[in-house]
Scaffold this motif. Sequence first.
Motif, PDB file in Angstrom:
ATOM      1  N   LYS A 130      34.789  25.541  60.348  1.00 30.46           N
ATOM      2  CA  LYS A 130      34.249  25.312  59.016  1.00 30.46           C
ATOM      3  C   LYS A 130      34.705  26.478  58.138  1.00 30.46           C
ATOM      4  O   LYS A 130      34.784  27.622  58.585  1.00 30.46           O
ATOM      5  N   ILE A 131      35.013  26.199  56.887  1.00 26.65           N
ATOM      6  CA  ILE A 131      35.487  27.246  55.991  1.00 26.65           C
ATOM      7  C   ILE A 131      34.705  27.235  54.683  1.00 26.65           C
ATOM      8  O   ILE A 131      34.069  26.246  54.332  1.00 26.65           O
ATOM      9  N   ALA A 132      34.759  28.359  53.986  1.00 26.76           N
ATOM     10  CA  ALA A 132      34.205  28.462  52.631  1.00 26.76           C
ATOM     11  C   ALA A 132      35.044  29.487  51.876  1.00 26.76           C
ATOM     12  O   ALA A 132      35.652  30.380  52.472  1.00 26.76           O
ATOM     13  N   TRP A 133      35.099  29.336  50.552  1.00 27.63           N
ATOM     14  CA  TRP A 133      35.874  30.251  49.703  1.00 27.63           C
ATOM     15  C   TRP A 133      34.908  31.196  48.983  1.00 27.63           C
ATOM     16  O   TRP A 133      33.897  30.770  48.433  1.00 27.63           O
ATOM     17  N   LEU A 134      35.233  32.474  49.000  1.00 24.93           N
ATOM     18  CA  LEU A 134      34.388  33.491  48.379  1.00 24.93           C
ATOM     19  C   LEU A 134      35.111  34.088  47.175  1.00 24.93           C
ATOM     20  O   LEU A 134      36.230  34.605  47.303  1.00 24.93           O
ATOM     21  N   PHE A 135      34.469  34.024  46.019  1.00 29.95           N
ATOM     22  CA  PHE A 135      35.068  34.494  44.772  1.00 29.95           C
ATOM     23  C   PHE A 135      34.588  35.911  44.450  1.00 29.95           C
ATOM     24  O   PHE A 135      33.424  36.248  44.687  1.00 29.95           O
ATOM     25  N   GLY A 136      35.491  36.701  43.903  1.00 30.67           N
ATOM     26  CA  GLY A 136      35.182  38.090  43.606  1.00 30.67           C
ATOM     27  C   GLY A 136      33.997  38.263  42.685  1.00 30.67           C
ATOM     28  O   GLY A 136      33.215  39.211  42.827  1.00 30.67           O
ATOM     29  N   TYR A 137      33.827  37.357  41.714  1.00 29.36           N
ATOM     30  CA  TYR A 137      32.733  37.497  40.746  1.00 29.36           C
ATOM     31  C   TYR A 137      31.358  37.193  41.347  1.00 29.36           C
ATOM     32  O   TYR A 137      30.332  37.471  40.731  1.00 29.36           O
ATOM     33  N   GLU A 138      31.343  36.637  42.550  1.00 33.45           N
ATOM     34  CA  GLU A 138      30.067  36.260  43.161  1.00 33.45           C
ATOM     35  C   GLU A 138      29.367  37.433  43.832  1.00 33.45           C
ATOM     36  O   GLU A 138      28.150  37.407  44.018  1.00 33.45           O
ATOM     37  N   HIS A 139      30.142  38.464  44.217  1.00 34.20           N
ATOM     38  CA  HIS A 139      29.518  39.601  44.888  1.00 34.20           C
ATOM     39  C   HIS A 139      30.456  40.797  44.780  1.00 34.20           C
ATOM     40  O   HIS A 139      31.671  40.669  44.954  1.00 34.20           O
ATOM     41  N   SER A 140      29.892  41.946  44.516  1.00 40.11           N
ATOM     42  CA  SER A 140      30.709  43.151  44.334  1.00 40.11           C
ATOM     43  C   SER A 140      31.481  43.518  45.601  1.00 40.11           C
ATOM     44  O   SER A 140      32.570  44.103  45.530  1.00 40.11           O
ATOM     45  N   THR A 141      30.914  43.164  46.767  1.00 44.57           N
ATOM     46  CA  THR A 141      31.587  43.482  48.032  1.00 44.57           C
ATOM     47  C   THR A 141      32.913  42.746  48.149  1.00 44.57           C
ATOM     48  O   THR A 141      33.891  43.281  48.678  1.00 44.57           O
ATOM     49  N   ILE A 142      32.952  41.506  47.631  1.00 44.22           N
ATOM     50  CA  ILE A 142      34.195  40.735  47.681  1.00 44.22           C
ATOM     51  C   ILE A 142      35.257  41.410  46.829  1.00 44.22           C
ATOM     52  O   ILE A 142      36.425  41.500  47.219  1.00 44.22           O
ATOM     53  N   GLU A 143      34.865  41.926  45.658  1.00 44.80           N
ATOM     54  CA  GLU A 143      35.804  42.645  44.796  1.00 44.80           C
ATOM     55  C   GLU A 143      36.350  43.880  45.506  1.00 44.80           C
ATOM     56  O   GLU A 143      37.541  44.191  45.416  1.00 44.80           O
ATOM     57  N   LYS A 144      35.477  44.591  46.222  1.00 45.01           N
ATOM     58  CA  LYS A 144      35.904  45.796  46.940  1.00 45.01           C
ATOM     59  C   LYS A 144      36.899  45.443  48.052  1.00 45.01           C
ATOM     60  O   LYS A 144      37.863  46.175  48.284  1.00 45.01           O
ATOM     61  N   ILE A 145      36.645  44.326  48.724  1.00 40.07           N
ATOM     62  CA  ILE A 145      37.554  43.895  49.791  1.00 40.07           C
ATOM     63  C   ILE A 145      38.929  43.576  49.217  1.00 40.07           C
ATOM     64  O   ILE A 145      39.967  43.998  49.758  1.00 40.07           O
ATOM     65  N   ASN A 146      38.951  42.831  48.108  1.00 34.88           N
ATOM     66  CA  ASN A 146      40.224  42.489  47.464  1.00 34.88           C
ATOM     67  C   ASN A 146      40.983  43.749  47.051  1.00 34.88           C
ATOM     68  O   ASN A 146      42.203  43.851  47.232  1.00 34.88           O
ATOM     69  N   GLN A 147      40.252  44.717  46.513  1.00 42.43           N
ATOM     70  CA  GLN A 147      40.888  45.960  46.084  1.00 42.43           C
ATOM     71  C   GLN A 147      41.438  46.738  47.271  1.00 42.43           C
ATOM     72  O   GLN A 147      42.529  47.319  47.194  1.00 42.43           O
ATOM     73  N   ARG A 148      40.713  46.724  48.374  1.00 46.34           N
ATOM     74  CA  ARG A 148      41.161  47.448  49.566  1.00 46.34           C
ATOM     75  C   ARG A 148      42.441  46.842  50.129  1.00 46.34           C
ATOM     76  O   ARG A 148      43.359  47.563  50.522  1.00 46.34           O
ATOM     77  N   ILE A 149      42.523  45.511  50.114  1.00 44.82           N
ATOM     78  CA  ILE A 149      43.740  44.843  50.583  1.00 44.82           C
ATOM     79  C   ILE A 149      44.910  45.214  49.685  1.00 44.82           C
ATOM     80  O   ILE A 149      46.024  45.485  50.154  1.00 44.82           O
TER      81      ILE A 149
END
Length: 474
Positions: free
Chosen positions: A322-341
């Motif tokens: 099962k999958i789900a998509w996580l958007f950066g604007y939904e949680h600050s942690t997602i933004e941090k992960i994107n920035q780290r990558i």
Amino acid sequence: MALCWFLLSFLFHSLYAHSDFFTSIGQMTDLLYTEKDLVTSLKEYIRQEENRLEQVKEWADKLDSLTITATQDPEGFLGHPVNAFKLMKRLNSEWADLESLVLKDTTNGFISNLTVQRQFFPTDEDQTGAAKALLRLQDTYQLSANTISNGDLPGVVHKSRMTVADCFELGKIAYSEADYYHTELWMAQALTQLDEGEESTIDKVSVMDYLNYAIYQQGELERALELTKRMLKLDPNHQRANGNLKYFEFQLEKQRKAEAEKKEQEDKKREKKVLDKRDSQRNRSKDPLPERKKYSCHVLKRATVHDPITGKLTTAHYRVSKIAWLFGYEHSTIEKINQRIEDITGLEMDTAEELQVANYGVGGQYEPHFDFGRKDEPDAFKELGTGNRIATWLFYMSDVSAGGATVFPDVGAAVWPKKGTAVFWYNLFASGEGDYSTRHAACPVLVGNKWVSNKWIHERGQEFRRPCEMSENE
């Protein structure tokens, strides 16, 4: 930890209405709590039923002694007007009260709770999917039916054995799919456990009936005949077994005759070949031409078959995650992960796909595939408008007790899931051509729970971060 809870809640929120529980271990955990709640309701139901039955038992005991006395001298008993009155009273009202007591629903919610929860229960598709996953794991990791039935799997914490009924059900599902190989394996395992003395509502003859047919379908007539004879010792009147006995004996006799005729023909051919060779040798000694001028060589091409590894991939009939998509604007942690990558890879994330999180189900896997769009798929990511997938970043969010590796068959590499680690690779050469050595797959999860998340990075925005090279394989 906050991220984990966010991912869990997000995934469950977006997928809970779905019924394919077997495709996600995470979603299946909800079923455990549902079952726990039902057990609590059931125990309360049993307690109330026991109280009700105790009242019924007291009533029965009282009337038992009364009716024994009364029927010894019916006329004398009813000669007492009080006894006659009480008989009328009992039959007119007290038995009605007893009837109401017996029929009264004292469950206080168990039946209604069960009715409500049933709409969220696994379906036949889930049960079949879980069964097929077991068979897939058996083949992938070359496990015997006995090993799986005994629960002797690597990394197991909660060991669980399979009953005769479990093995029988697994064999029946394989049978319904015309998978006679696995039907034989699991019916044979069920029969072995019965022979070892395990008590079960499944009888040996029923197991043998399926096993016999599976063996016959695989062309093993002699084994099928021997099993049929064993069946008839247990049930001499078994109609199908009696019919099979005559049929198998007839087919075996026919087979023996055919083999004898074939052997006779081969013997004749062999004898003729010997004679022809002798004549050839005699004629060769008289032939003035060199032997090599008597024949010509031909280059034979090896017969070809469709190769599932290098050919086109087909869609599997089962879903394993099962999958789900996580958007950066939904949680600050997602933004941090994107920035780290972005910091680690040096690639632009604004044109990348959103972070995808996946939870694998029973025997969860992905078949071998490429992440990038190939030349025969020019419109693969057209709707995104960001070009092809230039690179892939894959996070491992959980440890897996056994199985679940990411493998790259063409380069002979395997990466084992370890919580907190990640793997990164380029899908395209610097020229923009696809790197076909990146073909990869996720091995089935044998034991454990596999959570991953991945980021697919696209070409647009990378022009100055990863300049295009003239060399095709740069």
